[in-house]
Design a protein around this motif. Sequence first.
Motif, PDB file in Angstrom:
ATOM      1  N   ARG A 179      15.788  28.646   4.513  1.00  0.00           N
ATOM      2  CA  ARG A 179      16.786  28.504   5.593  1.00  0.00           C
ATOM      3  C   ARG A 179      18.108  28.412   4.656  1.00  0.00           C
ATOM      4  NH1 ARG A 179      13.967  24.522   9.532  1.00  0.00           N
ATOM      5  NH2 ARG A 179      12.424  26.066  10.608  1.00  0.00           N
ATOM      6  N   PRO A 180      18.674  29.752   4.327  1.00  0.00           N
ATOM      7  CA  PRO A 180      19.797  29.612   3.734  1.00  0.00           C
ATOM      8  C   PRO A 180      20.951  28.870   4.198  1.00  0.00           C
ATOM      9  CG  PRO A 180      19.480  31.785   4.509  1.00  0.00           C
ATOM     10  CD  PRO A 180      18.163  30.931   4.821  1.00  0.00           C
ATOM     11  N   SER A 181      21.832  28.338   3.454  1.00  0.00           N
ATOM     12  CA  SER A 181      23.183  27.601   3.955  1.00  0.00           C
ATOM     13  C   SER A 181      23.991  28.618   4.091  1.00  0.00           C
ATOM     14  CB  SER A 181      23.559  26.646   2.519  1.00  0.00           C
ATOM     15  OG  SER A 181      23.762  27.334   1.759  1.00  0.00           O
ATOM     16  N   ALA A 182      25.296  28.194   4.799  1.00  0.00           N
ATOM     17  CA  ALA A 182      26.294  29.170   4.952  1.00  0.00           C
ATOM     18  C   ALA A 182      26.852  29.666   3.532  1.00  0.00           C
ATOM     19  CB  ALA A 182      27.199  28.496   5.888  1.00  0.00           C
ATOM     20  N   GLY A 183      26.882  28.740   2.633  1.00  0.00           N
ATOM     21  CA  GLY A 183      27.430  29.475   1.434  1.00  0.00           C
ATOM     22  C   GLY A 183      26.769  30.220   0.512  1.00  0.00           C
ATOM     23  N   ALA A 184      25.354  30.051   0.840  1.00  0.00           N
ATOM     24  CA  ALA A 184      24.104  31.097   0.208  1.00  0.00           C
ATOM     25  C   ALA A 184      24.439  32.346   0.694  1.00  0.00           C
ATOM     26  CB  ALA A 184      22.996  30.641   0.334  1.00  0.00           C
ATOM     27  N   VAL A 185      24.686  32.285   2.348  1.00  0.00           N
ATOM     28  CA  VAL A 185      24.776  33.797   3.070  1.00  0.00           C
ATOM     29  C   VAL A 185      25.929  34.162   2.621  1.00  0.00           C
ATOM     30  CG1 VAL A 185      25.052  34.621   5.275  1.00  0.00           C
ATOM     31  CG2 VAL A 185      23.362  32.818   4.752  1.00  0.00           C
ATOM     32  N   ALA A 186      27.369  33.673   2.460  1.00  0.00           N
ATOM     33  CA  ALA A 186      28.311  34.263   2.016  1.00  0.00           C
ATOM     34  C   ALA A 186      28.395  34.731   0.687  1.00  0.00           C
ATOM     35  CB  ALA A 186      29.289  33.102   2.239  1.00  0.00           C
ATOM     36  N   GLN A 187      27.685  34.048  -0.308  1.00  0.00           N
ATOM     37  CA  GLN A 187      27.517  34.366  -1.395  1.00  0.00           C
ATOM     38  C   GLN A 187      26.667  35.865  -1.721  1.00  0.00           C
ATOM     39  OE1 GLN A 187      26.693  31.479  -4.497  1.00  0.00           O
ATOM     40  NE2 GLN A 187      27.291  32.662  -6.102  1.00  0.00           N
ATOM     41  N   LEU A 188      25.676  35.840  -0.854  1.00  0.00           N
ATOM     42  CA  LEU A 188      24.533  37.068  -0.810  1.00  0.00           C
ATOM     43  C   LEU A 188      25.583  38.278  -0.333  1.00  0.00           C
ATOM     44  CD1 LEU A 188      21.510  35.789   0.463  1.00  0.00           C
ATOM     45  CD2 LEU A 188      21.643  36.756  -1.839  1.00  0.00           C
ATOM     46  N   THR A 189      26.347  37.759   0.684  1.00  0.00           N
ATOM     47  CA  THR A 189      27.281  38.766   1.301  1.00  0.00           C
ATOM     48  C   THR A 189      28.295  39.341   0.046  1.00  0.00           C
ATOM     49  OG1 THR A 189      26.814  38.027   3.393  1.00  0.00           O
ATOM     50  CG2 THR A 189      29.166  39.754   3.333  1.00  0.00           C
ATOM     51  N   THR A 197      25.967  26.106  -8.580  1.00  0.00           N
ATOM     52  CA  THR A 197      26.989  25.485  -8.469  1.00  0.00           C
ATOM     53  C   THR A 197      27.563  25.729  -6.909  1.00  0.00           C
ATOM     54  OG1 THR A 197      27.499  25.672 -10.714  1.00  0.00           O
ATOM     55  CG2 THR A 197      29.351  25.123  -9.035  1.00  0.00           C
ATOM     56  N   SER A 198      27.596  26.786  -6.511  1.00  0.00           N
ATOM     57  CA  SER A 198      27.874  27.060  -5.074  1.00  0.00           C
ATOM     58  C   SER A 198      27.178  26.392  -4.246  1.00  0.00           C
ATOM     59  CB  SER A 198      27.763  28.547  -4.798  1.00  0.00           C
ATOM     60  OG  SER A 198      28.242  28.589  -3.436  1.00  0.00           O
ATOM     61  N   GLY A 199      25.805  26.242  -4.220  1.00  0.00           N
ATOM     62  CA  GLY A 199      24.845  25.524  -3.410  1.00  0.00           C
ATOM     63  C   GLY A 199      24.972  24.065  -3.394  1.00  0.00           C
ATOM     64  N   VAL A 200      25.172  23.546  -4.874  1.00  0.00           N
ATOM     65  CA  VAL A 200      25.433  21.900  -4.819  1.00  0.00           C
ATOM     66  C   VAL A 200      26.810  21.712  -4.197  1.00  0.00           C
ATOM     67  CG1 VAL A 200      25.932  20.156  -6.433  1.00  0.00           C
ATOM     68  CG2 VAL A 200      24.145  21.817  -6.885  1.00  0.00           C
ATOM     69  N   LEU A 201      28.061  22.376  -4.445  1.00  0.00           N
ATOM     70  CA  LEU A 201      29.186  22.045  -3.685  1.00  0.00           C
ATOM     71  C   LEU A 201      29.074  22.265  -2.306  1.00  0.00           C
ATOM     72  CD1 LEU A 201      31.418  23.659  -6.586  1.00  0.00           C
ATOM     73  CD2 LEU A 201      30.981  21.227  -6.182  1.00  0.00           C
ATOM     74  N   GLY A 202      28.609  23.225  -1.851  1.00  0.00           N
ATOM     75  CA  GLY A 202      28.573  23.570  -0.374  1.00  0.00           C
ATOM     76  C   GLY A 202      27.704  22.447   0.543  1.00  0.00           C
ATOM     77  N   LYS A 212      19.997  44.068 -24.701  1.00  0.00           N
ATOM     78  CA  LYS A 212      18.915  43.355 -24.351  1.00  0.00           C
ATOM     79  C   LYS A 212      19.169  41.613 -24.633  1.00  0.00           C
ATOM     80  CE  LYS A 212      15.465  46.928 -26.257  1.00  0.00           C
ATOM     81  NZ  LYS A 212      14.450  46.909 -27.146  1.00  0.00           N
ATOM     82  N   GLY A 213      20.293  41.521 -25.262  1.00  0.00           N
ATOM     83  CA  GLY A 213      20.574  40.055 -25.487  1.00  0.00           C
ATOM     84  C   GLY A 213      21.441  39.701 -24.395  1.00  0.00           C
ATOM     85  N   VAL A 214      22.195  40.618 -23.740  1.00  0.00           N
ATOM     86  CA  VAL A 214      23.410  40.289 -22.783  1.00  0.00           C
ATOM     87  C   VAL A 214      22.497  39.957 -21.593  1.00  0.00           C
ATOM     88  CG1 VAL A 214      25.301  41.044 -21.476  1.00  0.00           C
ATOM     89  CG2 VAL A 214      25.105  41.494 -24.062  1.00  0.00           C
ATOM     90  N   ALA A 215      21.447  41.036 -21.097  1.00  0.00           N
ATOM     91  CA  ALA A 215      21.080  40.943 -19.665  1.00  0.00           C
ATOM     92  C   ALA A 215      20.526  39.482 -19.446  1.00  0.00           C
ATOM     93  CB  ALA A 215      19.969  41.998 -19.831  1.00  0.00           C
ATOM     94  N   PRO A 216      19.572  39.004 -20.086  1.00  0.00           N
ATOM     95  CA  PRO A 216      19.225  37.511 -19.763  1.00  0.00           C
ATOM     96  C   PRO A 216      20.352  36.384 -19.636  1.00  0.00           C
ATOM     97  CG  PRO A 216      18.573  38.056 -21.950  1.00  0.00           C
ATOM     98  CD  PRO A 216      18.867  39.339 -21.450  1.00  0.00           C
ATOM     99  N   ARG A 217      21.250  36.663 -20.489  1.00  0.00           N
ATOM    100  CA  ARG A 217      22.489  35.737 -20.487  1.00  0.00           C
ATOM    101  C   ARG A 217      23.189  35.929 -19.315  1.00  0.00           C
ATOM    102  NH1 ARG A 217      20.797  36.252 -25.508  1.00  0.00           N
ATOM    103  NH2 ARG A 217      20.784  34.291 -26.913  1.00  0.00           N
ATOM    104  N   SER A 218      23.407  36.928 -19.146  1.00  0.00           N
ATOM    105  CA  SER A 218      24.237  37.391 -17.643  1.00  0.00           C
ATOM    106  C   SER A 218      23.547  36.815 -16.365  1.00  0.00           C
ATOM    107  CB  SER A 218      24.583  39.038 -17.535  1.00  0.00           C
ATOM    108  OG  SER A 218      25.275  39.356 -16.523  1.00  0.00           O
ATOM    109  N   ARG A 219      22.101  37.092 -16.459  1.00  0.00           N
ATOM    110  CA  ARG A 219      21.358  36.532 -15.277  1.00  0.00           C
ATOM    111  C   ARG A 219      21.432  35.185 -15.248  1.00  0.00           C
ATOM    112  NH1 ARG A 219      17.052  38.524 -16.815  1.00  0.00           N
ATOM    113  NH2 ARG A 219      17.020  40.540 -15.659  1.00  0.00           N
ATOM    114  N   THR A 220      21.291  34.515 -16.245  1.00  0.00           N
ATOM    115  CA  THR A 220      21.574  32.786 -16.311  1.00  0.00           C
ATOM    116  C   THR A 220      22.861  32.464 -15.901  1.00  0.00           C
ATOM    117  OG1 THR A 220      19.975  32.948 -18.250  1.00  0.00           O
ATOM    118  CG2 THR A 220      21.379  30.886 -17.636  1.00  0.00           C
ATOM    119  N   ALA A 265      23.382  30.270 -12.463  1.00  0.00           N
ATOM    120  CA  ALA A 265      24.155  29.072 -12.731  1.00  0.00           C
ATOM    121  C   ALA A 265      25.277  29.008 -11.716  1.00  0.00           C
ATOM    122  CB  ALA A 265      24.658  28.882 -14.210  1.00  0.00           C
ATOM    123  N   GLY A 266      25.978  30.178 -11.539  1.00  0.00           N
ATOM    124  CA  GLY A 266      27.150  30.144 -10.502  1.00  0.00           C
ATOM    125  C   GLY A 266      26.522  30.160  -8.874  1.00  0.00           C
ATOM    126  N   GLU A 267      25.292  30.559  -8.583  1.00  0.00           N
ATOM    127  CA  GLU A 267      24.823  30.397  -7.445  1.00  0.00           C
ATOM    128  C   GLU A 267      24.274  28.888  -7.191  1.00  0.00           C
ATOM    129  OE1 GLU A 267      21.661  32.914  -6.481  1.00  0.00           O
ATOM    130  OE2 GLU A 267      22.831  34.865  -6.726  1.00  0.00           O
TER     131      GLU A 267
END
Length: 572
Positions: free
Chosen positions: A116-126, A200-205, A184-192, A196-198
């Motif tokens: 059951r996604p929070s409003a913050g998670a839904v806004a981030q997905l949008t 943070t958004s979930g914790v703050l929301g 190949k080194g950028v992709a996993p770090r970008s995913r992380t 991590a931003g998501e």
Amino acid sequence: MNQQALSRAGWQSLSVELRRRPGPLWRLAGWSLLEVLPTAASGFVVARAVDQGFVRGDAAVGVAWLGGLAVLMLLGAVGARQTFGSLADVVEPLRDTVLGAVAAGAIRRAAAGVERPSAGAVAQLTGQVEAVREMTAALLMTVRKFAFTAVATLAGITALAPALLVAVLPPLVVALVLFWWLLKGVAPRSRTAILAGEATSGVLGAMVGGVRDTVASGAERRASGEAGAAIAAQATAERRLARVESARVPAVAVGAQLPVVLLLVAAPWLVGDGLVTPGELLGAVTYITTGLAPMLAVLVQGIGAVGVQLGVVLHRLHEASRVPPIAPPADARTPRGHDIQVSGLTFAYGVHADPVVHGFDLSIPPDEHLVVVGPSGIGKSTLANLITGMATPQAGTVRLGGVDLQRVAPEERHRRLALIPQEAYVFAGTVRENLGYLRPGATSAELDATCAAMPPLADLVARLGGHDAPLVPAALSAGERQLVALGRVHLSAADVVLLDEATCYLDPAAEELVEHAFHDRRGTLVIVAHRISSALRADRILLLDGARAHLGTHQELLASSPLYTDLVGHWA
């Protein structure tokens, strides 16, 4: 499915969606050819202007050649302008498709009890869907321009003097291989970093949404510590990503600057031995500095930043749109009827919060019309959520047809129970699609029967233009949206219907007609009321007063409950 497979699936989905629009893609390619025409001719024109004009002292010939290049630049500007229109024809429908898939996935996951996604998670997905549109557009522009420019540049140098390719082609290949290896080194770090931003958004929301509970329980230090840890983790991930991304600079230097150095170093030998003319050498340098070098830099920056980030976001959205198969409970059982038995029900919003419902018992026989009343905030909506399985109690059970609700398969539970909240959900589509959402394949006769049972809904459907008329949610009032949601549930096969102030935006006359329609419908009806008229129409009334519950008819509660008498007086 692991992260690599999900990322690959996201790219495959994007590729499939793009291939569904061959017309705009071919138009984009056609206008791109016109756009790179000046680049393809630039070095050749410069070579002819120098060799046939300026070196021979005939400035007019040289200027004439350069004038021809200026005309080609005007044509290229026309092509560049037209590419944006073709690009919009590609990415705008793509955005709508991705948004629809993500929204449908979120709804299905919530309905299946997976998340059951929070409003913050839904806004981030949008926001990530919008980012996909923008990044796809940027990636298409970058890749297609580099591809066309590289081909035009290499073809131009080949036309001037094939020997010059020895100084240009090997460094370009090395640069592209080096860049691909760095990705190949950028992709996993970008995913992380994105995840991590998501986080943070979930914790703050969650912290903002529960600030009152946090203060009341004295947990400010713990909450700030959790928020600080999430922010620190995001900052660490961003720094690691930045360090890896800085390694892209050598790829540009090898592919764009090394060829120029090689040509300049070899110039005395190339020109002295008559292998190339001064104009041809200058033309090759022009190809590299005005065509290949800028596009390689854009490609490295674009793919390195936008491309990797797009891959991560596609992975995230593909994950959000998936609904893993939900296995029914191991001991799943089918209810034998639709009577409801509530025993010892206890529920609180948080470990340290006071229970909203405590040790609650209730029996609702089949086909009863029950109205729930009580002061605001007493727990009426919470009880409705518990009865329909939208909330899980800390103690006690809710039984439907003799079966614990937790042992009923989700699909069966959703088929038998329907809850309409105060804020009705209506989606863009036709009237038929909205009314028949819970009963796919409903016939026009069945839709007509529902409208006939609810005259206010019949009036609304007629005003909108019939069952197949388009329905725009923003064009409807709150009461009209409630009528659509009420008609949708009335048409469904639900055995138990709960209206949680679902008629609050209707006038009393329309509310009475709607409640009569549900009263005459097969099944159990439970109404969380906001008007005394709803209680007067009920078989029984449940009064919640916080300390205990009172159950009886209107006259019985008037005689036994001062609170109910006060509520009736307030409503009157």
